[in-house]
Design a protein around this motif. Sequence first.
Motif, mmCIF file in Angstrom:
data_model
loop_
_atom_site.group_PDB
_atom_site.id
_atom_site.type_symbol
_atom_site.label_atom_id
_atom_site.label_comp_id
_atom_site.label_asym_id
_atom_site.label_seq_id
_atom_site.Cartn_x
_atom_site.Cartn_y
_atom_site.Cartn_z
ATOM 1 N N TYR A 14 50.297 -55.521 91.653
ATOM 2 C CA TYR A 14 50.444 -53.868 91.292
ATOM 3 C C TYR A 14 48.810 -53.794 90.814
ATOM 4 N N ALA A 15 47.956 -54.542 90.260
ATOM 5 C CA ALA A 15 46.720 -53.515 90.045
ATOM 6 C C ALA A 15 45.839 -53.796 90.585
ATOM 7 N N VAL A 16 45.787 -55.050 91.140
ATOM 8 C CA VAL A 16 45.216 -55.542 93.095
ATOM 9 C C VAL A 16 45.432 -54.895 93.928
ATOM 10 N N VAL A 42 48.573 -38.545 93.348
ATOM 11 C CA VAL A 42 49.813 -39.460 93.963
ATOM 12 C C VAL A 42 49.025 -40.737 92.903
ATOM 13 N N TRP A 43 47.349 -41.073 93.240
ATOM 14 C CA TRP A 43 47.260 -42.354 92.656
ATOM 15 C C TRP A 43 46.575 -41.340 90.790
ATOM 16 N N THR A 44 46.349 -40.304 91.092
ATOM 17 C CA THR A 44 46.847 -40.384 89.283
ATOM 18 C C THR A 44 47.346 -40.659 88.890
ATOM 19 N N PHE A 97 48.633 -43.899 86.055
ATOM 20 C CA PHE A 97 49.087 -43.835 84.897
ATOM 21 C C PHE A 97 49.917 -45.120 84.758
ATOM 22 N N VAL A 98 50.644 -44.793 85.499
ATOM 23 C CA VAL A 98 52.071 -46.240 86.043
ATOM 24 C C VAL A 98 51.125 -47.747 85.289
ATOM 25 N N CYS A 99 50.480 -48.331 86.434
ATOM 26 C CA CYS A 99 49.249 -48.557 85.921
ATOM 27 C C CYS A 99 48.993 -49.366 85.111
ATOM 28 N N PHE A 100 48.354 -48.413 84.064
ATOM 29 C CA PHE A 100 47.504 -48.932 82.705
ATOM 30 C C PHE A 100 48.838 -48.803 81.893
ATOM 31 N N CYS A 101 50.143 -47.802 81.484
ATOM 32 C CA CYS A 101 50.934 -48.335 80.820
ATOM 33 C C CYS A 101 51.361 -49.641 81.337
ATOM 34 N N VAL A 124 42.523 -52.791 81.066
ATOM 35 C CA VAL A 124 43.365 -52.291 80.539
ATOM 36 C C VAL A 124 42.309 -50.847 80.848
ATOM 37 N N ALA A 125 40.785 -51.266 79.967
ATOM 38 C CA ALA A 125 40.318 -49.531 80.295
ATOM 39 C C ALA A 125 40.203 -48.986 80.542
ATOM 40 N N PHE A 126 39.306 -50.057 82.170
ATOM 41 C CA PHE A 126 39.000 -49.161 83.648
ATOM 42 C C PHE A 126 40.498 -48.007 84.449
ATOM 43 N N SER A 127 41.385 -49.837 84.208
ATOM 44 C CA SER A 127 42.633 -48.254 84.740
ATOM 45 C C SER A 127 42.846 -46.989 83.855
ATOM 46 N N PHE A 128 42.795 -47.223 82.843
ATOM 47 C CA PHE A 128 42.926 -45.611 82.012
ATOM 48 C C PHE A 128 41.871 -44.818 82.481
ATOM 49 N N PHE A 129 40.706 -45.506 82.520
ATOM 50 C CA PHE A 129 39.238 -44.672 83.352
ATOM 51 C C PHE A 129 39.783 -44.148 84.790
ATOM 52 N N SER A 130 40.186 -44.515 84.923
ATOM 53 C CA SER A 130 40.566 -44.023 86.529
ATOM 54 C C SER A 130 41.696 -43.469 86.143
ATOM 55 N N ILE A 131 42.428 -43.220 85.759
ATOM 56 C CA ILE A 131 43.615 -42.163 85.716
ATOM 57 C C ILE A 131 42.281 -40.649 85.096
ATOM 58 N N ALA A 132 42.003 -40.704 84.240
ATOM 59 C CA ALA A 132 40.267 -39.713 84.395
ATOM 60 C C ALA A 132 40.420 -38.970 85.118
#
Length: 247
Positions: free
Chosen positions: A75-77, A119-121, A125-129, A153-161
């Motif tokens: 999913y993350a990839v 949508v990608w935001t 968010f789902v990916c980070f969780c 995990v950290a950069f998936s959170f940054f991607s939300i922002a």
Amino acid sequence: MEQTGGVSSAYGASLAGGGFDFVKFVRQPQTIVRILSWIFALVVFACITTEGYINSSHSSDAKCFFNQNDSACHYAVGIGVIAFLACVGFLVLDVYLPFMSNAQERKYAVMADLIFSGVWTFLWFVCFCLLASQWGHTEDVRGIPEDAARATVAFSFFSIATWGILAYYALGRYRRGVTEITIPTYAEPPPGNTTYPPAYAPTSYNPTTYTPTTYTAYPSNVPDVHQQPPFISNTKQHEDTYQPPNY
């Protein structure tokens, strides 16, 4: 698209016909945030594809280092690769947007950016969780590159922002574009306040008073030289000079 109501831009971009300023484009906040989103997506899927699969002590098969949950890594990839390609595509679209002369095309481009960013935001968010949850449930961390896992995990959170900011910028461009396009191009001037440029101002009209010409009465005792002589019958003259023919 024509300039309407003094508007020099449409949907956050200058009107078609102007040159492209690369320095100004790079310094735009939207461009900077999009480049950051591109970098964050690259870090997420690169960490997983290079170090995200390890062999456990009791199995020869490589498993995802997030609690051996391959779905989390897949999913993350997937989210990261699509976000990476989308950032490149939208950067090209941002460059091409000022050259669009049709306002409807600009509207569709901004709407696509708004929908995709929104949508990608949510997907980030789902990916980070998901990654944070699976990493929290990972008990055996021996042989696991923890730095790569934490960076994912950290950069998936940054991607939300970053994608949330992109959605906000796209929403602002859409609203501003709708407002600019609906500005009326013609306003009825108020009655009695019509003004003209000095060079074309009409001259004041001064009517000339008409004075009829006075004619002198024609004297009755002066003979009229133009009067025709009275009609005289020539019948009697012809009778006096007529001679009957001799046979």
